[in-house]
Design an enzyme around this catalytic site. Structure first.
Site, mmCIF file in Angstrom:
data_model
loop_
_atom_site.group_PDB
_atom_site.id
_atom_site.type_symbol
_atom_site.label_atom_id
_atom_site.label_comp_id
_atom_site.label_asym_id
_atom_site.label_seq_id
_atom_site.Cartn_x
_atom_site.Cartn_y
_atom_site.Cartn_z
ATOM 1 N N TYR A 153 -6.261 11.205 -123.387
ATOM 2 C CA TYR A 153 -7.386 10.431 -123.916
ATOM 3 C C TYR A 153 -7.990 9.620 -122.788
ATOM 4 O O TYR A 153 -7.269 8.987 -122.014
ATOM 5 C CB TYR A 153 -6.882 9.501 -125.029
ATOM 6 C CG TYR A 153 -7.944 8.618 -125.640
ATOM 7 C CD1 TYR A 153 -9.006 9.165 -126.357
ATOM 8 C CD2 TYR A 153 -7.884 7.220 -125.522
ATOM 9 C CE1 TYR A 153 -9.974 8.346 -126.942
ATOM 10 C CE2 TYR A 153 -8.842 6.401 -126.104
ATOM 11 C CZ TYR A 153 -9.881 6.969 -126.818
ATOM 12 O OH TYR A 153 -10.827 6.158 -127.398
ATOM 13 N N LYS B 110 -6.517 -2.213 -120.198
ATOM 14 C CA LYS B 110 -5.310 -2.761 -120.812
ATOM 15 C C LYS B 110 -4.675 -3.918 -120.002
ATOM 16 O O LYS B 110 -5.207 -5.006 -120.041
ATOM 17 C CB LYS B 110 -4.346 -1.627 -121.151
ATOM 18 C CG LYS B 110 -5.046 -0.681 -122.156
ATOM 19 C CD LYS B 110 -4.205 0.299 -122.894
ATOM 20 C CE LYS B 110 -5.041 0.915 -124.020
ATOM 21 N NZ LYS B 110 -5.299 2.335 -123.917
ATOM 22 N N ASP C 225 -6.474 8.405 -114.681
ATOM 23 C CA ASP C 225 -6.764 7.416 -115.715
ATOM 24 C C ASP C 225 -5.492 6.613 -115.925
ATOM 25 O O ASP C 225 -4.585 7.030 -116.638
ATOM 26 C CB ASP C 225 -7.217 8.116 -117.005
ATOM 27 C CG ASP C 225 -7.570 7.109 -118.087
ATOM 28 O OD1 ASP C 225 -7.195 5.924 -117.940
ATOM 29 O OD2 ASP C 225 -8.219 7.503 -119.071
HETATM 30 C C1 LIG Z 1 -6.747 3.023 -124.081
HETATM 31 C C2 LIG Z 1 -7.158 4.098 -123.140
HETATM 32 C C3 LIG Z 1 -8.507 4.307 -122.778
HETATM 33 C C4 LIG Z 1 -9.633 3.587 -123.452
HETATM 34 O O1 LIG Z 1 -9.625 2.220 -123.229
HETATM 35 P P1 LIG Z 1 -10.428 1.284 -124.249
HETATM 36 O O2 LIG Z 1 -10.290 -0.060 -123.637
HETATM 37 O O3 LIG Z 1 -9.753 1.443 -125.571
HETATM 38 O O4 LIG Z 1 -11.827 1.765 -124.275
HETATM 39 C C5 LIG Z 1 -8.775 5.221 -121.791
HETATM 40 N N1 LIG Z 1 -7.804 5.916 -121.186
HETATM 41 C C6 LIG Z 1 -6.506 5.755 -121.519
HETATM 42 C C7 LIG Z 1 -5.463 6.534 -120.791
HETATM 43 C C8 LIG Z 1 -6.149 4.869 -122.523
HETATM 44 O O5 LIG Z 1 -4.872 4.752 -122.888
#
Ligand SMILES: *Cc1c(COP(=O)(O)O)cnc(C)c1O
Length: 433
Positions: free
Chosen positions: A144, A267, A239
């Site tokens: 994701y 995060k 990511d």
């Molecule tokens: C949580 C997450 C996102 C998205 O971040 P948001 O602050 O919710 O938009 C993107 N990449 C990864 C790997 C994530 O865990």
């Protein structure tokens, strides 16, 4: 357990908010039941609207590596707020956070602050496309990267499937720019790079997958991606929105010793406030406006409160912190595995440091196809069984549970006691048919 207030709030919420929540997974669709409305948190604990207390393994889905309401984070946010919450002008604190983050992450020479992980990934992809003059992106099934249009695509089965959109409203033409391959499969990446020769701007990956449950990279996977992208003239984007400052001081790139061209953060970077970033080599980052032509902007980007919370959080994270988290994580994993074995419950525990997933009904999980084999019904029973015993586990079989520095022996012990009691019951019920 009394849950009347959560139930009433959920009904009221659904009248004005679609599904009653502001992010889908909060609605507990994966496990059923009424989501808890949370009233407050402290350290490793949360209290719901009815006053029940739980050990929290959700940790707001990753940001709270220090636990809830850490005194230093709260004090910093208070202090910053009193001086003004936003200016739309640069501040010294932003530089300090950028310097601190770059010092920790091997691949980052420069970064741009944004307000979410979604924005970070969306912007990193735009930048990679601009820098290479190419349009295709390769991503992995089950990874994701936020909900930007072109990244909301996974795959059918098989190698190099050109993706269909995961959501109505994403033009098929956008998703068609994204090729999706299985996680942990270097050969599939090699094949798609050959097939799309000269068209791939970047390969984007969660170096440790956290969004189909925790899935560690198999040995050679990340270094293989590094080699292949270099050869293909494509960028490699890690990511690290979850793994950044989570699996090591310098994130997964440090833990696995592979340097991407660009990294996405979120995060933990914001210490529980809305903050993200993308960064990498200076030569690439200097293409971002106003240094370069790639447009990217934000009214609240680099927000003082979020920057303050992020700095206060990073300041608490030393090498020793990660040793402590590793120990607690190993203790939780070994405890869970011992209980699975004790009651002959088929399952597997995947863990990297302080992030962990318990998959039922499978022996091992290395990619999305294997994750989808997991026993969701047993997971739903497990989730509710843990909740009744005071443990707030992520309400989905495909999410990571997180430990914070506030999770001590006592909290891990409570989770294991609850699991043992639930598993014993589950085995008894099964024996009775
Ligand atoms: C949580 C997450 C996102 C998205 O971040 P948001 O602050 O919710 O938009 C993107 N990449 C990864 C790997 C994530 O865990």
């Amino acid at each position: 357990m009394k849950l009347e207030r959560s139930r009433a709030l959920f009904e009221r919420a659904q009248r004005k908010i679609p599904g009653g929540v502001n992010s889908p997974v909060r609605a507990w669709k994966g496990v059923g039941g009424t989501p808890l409305f949370i009233a407050r948190g402290e350290g490793a604990y949360v209290w719901d609207a009815d006053g029940n207390r739980y050990v929290d393994f959700v940790a707001s889905w990753g940001p709270l590596i220090l636990g809830h309401a850490h005194p230093k984070v709260v004090a910093t946010v208070r202090e910053m707020a009193a001086r003004g919450t936003t200016f739309g002008a640069p501040t010294e604190a932003e530089i300090e956070l950028a310097e601190e983050a770059c010092a920790r992450m091997p691949c980052m020479e420069k970064l741009r602050l944004v307000s979410s992980g979604t924005e970070a990934a969306m912007s990193a992809v735009r930048l990679a496309r601009a820098f290479t003059g190419r349009t295709k992106i390769v991503k992995f099934d089950g990874c994701y990267h936020g909900h930007a249009d072109g990244l909301l695509a996974r795959a059918g089965s098989g190698v190099a499937t050109l993706a269909l959109p995961d959501s109505p409203g994403v033009p098929p033409a956008f998703a068609a720019e994204t090729a999706v391959v299985p996680f942990n499969d270097v050969d599939a990446v090699a094949a798609v790079l050959r097939e799309l020769q000269g068209a791939v701007a970047a390969v984007i990956v969660e170096p440790v997958c956290g969004n189909m449950g925790v899935i560690p990279p198999v040995p050679g996977f990340l270094s293989g991606l590094r080699e292949l992208t270099e050869k293909a003239g494509a960028g490699l984007i890690f990511d690290e929105v979850i793994t950044g400052f989570r699996v090591d001081c310098g994130g997964a790139q440090e833990r696995y010793q592979v340097k991407p061209d660009l990294v996405c953060l979120g995060k933990i970077l914001g210490g529980g406030l809305p903050l993200g970033a993308f960064g990498g080599k200076a030569a690439i980052m200097d293409c971002v406006a106003p240094a370069g032509p790639v447009y990217q902007a934000g009214t609240l980007s680099g927000n003082p409160l979020a920057v303050g919370a992020g700095r206060a959080t990073l300041a608490e994270l030393s090498r020793e912190t990660y040793h402590k988290l590793e120990t607690a994580g190993a203790e939780l994993q070994q405890g869970l595995e011992a209980i699975l074995a004790r009651y002959n419950t088929p399952g597997a525990v995947n863990r990297v440091g302080s992030m962990l997933t318990l998959f039922f009904g499978v022996e091992r999980v290395r990619n999305a196809a294997e994750a989808r084999q997991a026993d969701r019904e047993r997971f739903a029973r497990f989730f509710h069984g843990m909740l009744e015993r005071g443990i707030y586990w992520p309400p989905s079989p495909f999410e990571a549970a997180f430990l914070s520095v506030a999770h001590g022996r006592g909290e891990v012990g409570k989770a294991l006691d609850a699991f043992d009691d639930w598993a014993k019951n589950e085995a008894k019920n099964e024996a009775m048919g």
